[in-house]
Design an enzyme around this catalytic site. Structure first.
Site, mmCIF file in Angstrom:
data_model
loop_
_atom_site.group_PDB
_atom_site.id
_atom_site.type_symbol
_atom_site.label_atom_id
_atom_site.label_comp_id
_atom_site.label_asym_id
_atom_site.label_seq_id
_atom_site.Cartn_x
_atom_site.Cartn_y
_atom_site.Cartn_z
ATOM 1 N N HIS A 1 -5.200 -0.979 2.987
ATOM 2 C CA HIS A 1 -4.215 -2.069 3.168
ATOM 3 C C HIS A 1 -4.046 -2.467 4.633
ATOM 4 O O HIS A 1 -3.425 -3.501 4.918
ATOM 5 C CB HIS A 1 -2.850 -1.678 2.594
ATOM 6 C CG HIS A 1 -2.860 -1.430 1.113
ATOM 7 N ND1 HIS A 1 -3.227 -2.397 0.199
ATOM 8 C CD2 HIS A 1 -2.572 -0.317 0.386
ATOM 9 C CE1 HIS A 1 -3.154 -1.888 -1.018
ATOM 10 N NE2 HIS A 1 -2.768 -0.630 -0.942
ATOM 11 N N ASP B 1 -9.891 1.475 -5.770
ATOM 12 C CA ASP B 1 -8.470 1.860 -5.800
ATOM 13 C C ASP B 1 -7.704 0.925 -6.752
ATOM 14 O O ASP B 1 -8.098 -0.232 -6.942
ATOM 15 C CB ASP B 1 -7.886 1.758 -4.380
ATOM 16 C CG ASP B 1 -6.475 2.295 -4.261
ATOM 17 O OD1 ASP B 1 -6.326 3.438 -3.788
ATOM 18 O OD2 ASP B 1 -5.515 1.572 -4.626
ATOM 19 N N HIS C 1 -5.009 -0.533 -6.221
ATOM 20 C CA HIS C 1 -4.413 -1.637 -5.468
ATOM 21 C C HIS C 1 -5.485 -2.411 -4.710
ATOM 22 O O HIS C 1 -6.425 -1.815 -4.168
ATOM 23 C CB HIS C 1 -3.379 -1.097 -4.478
ATOM 24 C CG HIS C 1 -2.321 -0.241 -5.115
ATOM 25 N ND1 HIS C 1 -2.430 1.134 -5.202
ATOM 26 C CD2 HIS C 1 -1.151 -0.579 -5.718
ATOM 27 C CE1 HIS C 1 -1.366 1.614 -5.825
ATOM 28 N NE2 HIS C 1 -0.571 0.606 -6.155
ATOM 29 N N ASP D 1 -6.029 6.452 -7.920
ATOM 30 C CA ASP D 1 -4.760 6.110 -8.572
ATOM 31 C C ASP D 1 -4.977 5.260 -9.823
ATOM 32 O O ASP D 1 -4.010 4.818 -10.451
ATOM 33 C CB ASP D 1 -3.786 5.423 -7.602
ATOM 34 C CG ASP D 1 -4.436 4.369 -6.729
ATOM 35 O OD1 ASP D 1 -5.621 4.033 -6.956
ATOM 36 O OD2 ASP D 1 -3.756 3.865 -5.809
HETATM 37 C C1 OKP Z 1 -1.518 2.470 -1.403
HETATM 38 B B1 OKP Z 1 -2.945 2.649 -1.924
HETATM 39 C C2 OKP Z 1 6.818 2.001 -4.086
HETATM 40 C C3 OKP Z 1 6.181 0.775 -3.491
HETATM 41 C C4 OKP Z 1 4.709 0.836 -3.593
HETATM 42 C C5 OKP Z 1 2.872 0.418 -2.128
HETATM 43 C C6 OKP Z 1 1.776 1.176 -2.796
HETATM 44 C C7 OKP Z 1 0.687 1.441 -1.810
HETATM 45 C C8 OKP Z 1 -0.545 2.007 -2.437
HETATM 46 N N1 OKP Z 1 8.122 2.127 -3.544
HETATM 47 N N2 OKP Z 1 4.150 0.957 -2.293
HETATM 48 O O1 OKP Z 1 -3.592 1.476 -2.305
HETATM 49 O O2 OKP Z 1 -3.063 3.623 -2.974
HETATM 50 ZN ZN ZN Z 2 -3.820 2.425 -4.399
#
Ligand code: OKP
Ligand code: ZN
Length: 345
Positions: free
Chosen positions: A162, A198, A200, A287
């Site tokens: 990110h 991933d 996300h 994830d």
């Molecule tokens: C990072 B990676 C929860 C909010 C979620 C963002 C998730 C980041 C994921 N309070 N926060 O891509 O695994």
């Molecule tokens: Zn992620």
């Protein structure tokens, strides 16, 4: 498989993040890397410390002002108030539309807004040291692979995908996958593909390479209409300028099961093959696991073994870079399942 790990990851250990308006323990925690490290030992993989300084490559993928901000952030936070030693800095004002980000404010709290995409990425005393060690690990793995190693794993945290050219966010500070890809380019690979699996969308990696034709970015992820990071990752983002056609997003609905996920992976694999890269970087977020506490795909440990096999079938020198994966107890096993699948003859 050769792997690179450093205990310095544990220097990044912020206490809490915000969830539904309340402070909760961070999901991105020290135990994640411990889980992976233990599984690597148990399964007999070779583990080495980082041995390459990533600083020159970091300067190619991140802006100088952002890097300087990150390196000095904790001392400047303490300079505001010594009692800040027991507090976490969070941004509270951002240069959103109509506000200016081009004039860097002098105030630390305002700079925090300029260099953050969210309020979910706490900094602590050891954040820079841990993130820098992770970037060094990525540069090290890229070095090994450029020297003829078939594949290597960067077993690092915090994650990186990110983090954009000049901002942190989503638990990420330095973009380790971008460091690996750029290091491979510097070592003579003409074209490098990045496959981001991933849950996300890897908005930072996409942004870093969006106008470049030498680095292809392919990502499978939860549809940003409902999933973090919300504001990037749509299918119509195909690259710009010289990079037009070298960005492929494959958003999938929350709840996607393994068969549909592997169908999308096949689409991504075909794009990678057509690109004819010299090397591959996999942003290995785990994830997508069915029991992940913050994500909504339904892959199992066996599916991660299959993923390893599928990546191996691309036949490319490969750097795996650990990204997300918050089912901590199972993270190590899920990581070594990918490696076992990759190495299965
Ligand atoms: C990072 B990676 C929860 C909010 C979620 C963002 C998730 C980041 C994921 N309070 N926060 O891509 O695994
Ligand atoms: Zn992620």
């Amino acid at each position: 498989m050769r792997t690179v790990f450093t205990p310095h990851h544990a220097l990044h250990a912020p206490a809490t993040e915000f969830f539904r308006g309340e402070r909760v323990p961070c999901f991105e925690k020290v135990e994640r890397a411990r889980s992976v490290h233990e599984a690597l030992i148990r399964s007999g993989h070779r583990i080495d410390a980082p041995e390459v300084d990533s600083a020159p490559v970091l300067a190619q993928v991140h802006g100088a002002r952002y890097l300087n901000f990150l390196e000095t952030a904790w001392s400047r936070w303490l300079a505001l108030d010594p009692a800040n030693a027991d507090r976490q800095p969070f941004p509270s004002t951002w240069p959103i539309r109509t506000l200016r980000a081009d004039r860097e404010p002098a105030e630390f709290s305002a700079q925090l807004g300029v260099y953050s995409m969210d309020s979910g990425t706490p900094i602590c005393a050891g954040t820079w040291a841990a993130a820098k060690a992770g970037a060094d690990a990525a540069a090290t793995a890229a070095h090994w692979v450029s020297q003829g190693e078939r594949a290597a794993l960067v077993a690092t945290r915090p994650p990186g995908h990110h983090a954009g050219p000049d901002f942190m966010g989503g638990y990420c500070f330095l973009n380790n996958a971008a460091v690996a890809a750029q290091a491979l380019r510097n070592a003579g690979c003409s074209r490098v593909a990045i496959l981001d699996v991933d849950y996300h969308h890897g908005n930072g990696t996409q942004a870093i390479f969006y106008e470049r034709a030498d680095v292809l970015f392919v990502s499978l992820h939860g549809d940003p209409l409902t999933e973090f990071p919300f504001f990037l990752g749509h299918a119509d983002e195909t690259g710009a300028g010289a990079g037009l056609g070298f960005n492929l997003n494959l958003p999938l609905p929350a709840g996607t099961l393994a068969p549909a996920w592997f169908d999308a992976l096949a689409t991504g694999e075909q794009r990678v093959r057509d690109f004819r890269p010299d090397a591959l970087v996999v942003s290995l977020g785990l994830d997508t696991f069915e029991h992940d506490p913050i994500s909504k795909f339904k892959l199992s440990t066996v599916d991660f073994h299959t993923l390893g096999q599928r990546v191996a079938a691309l036949g490319l020198p490969t750097v795996f870079v650990l990204e997300g994966g918050y089912a901590t107890a199972e993270l190590g096993l899920n990581t070594t399942a990918v490696l076992a699948g990759f190495e299965q003859p």
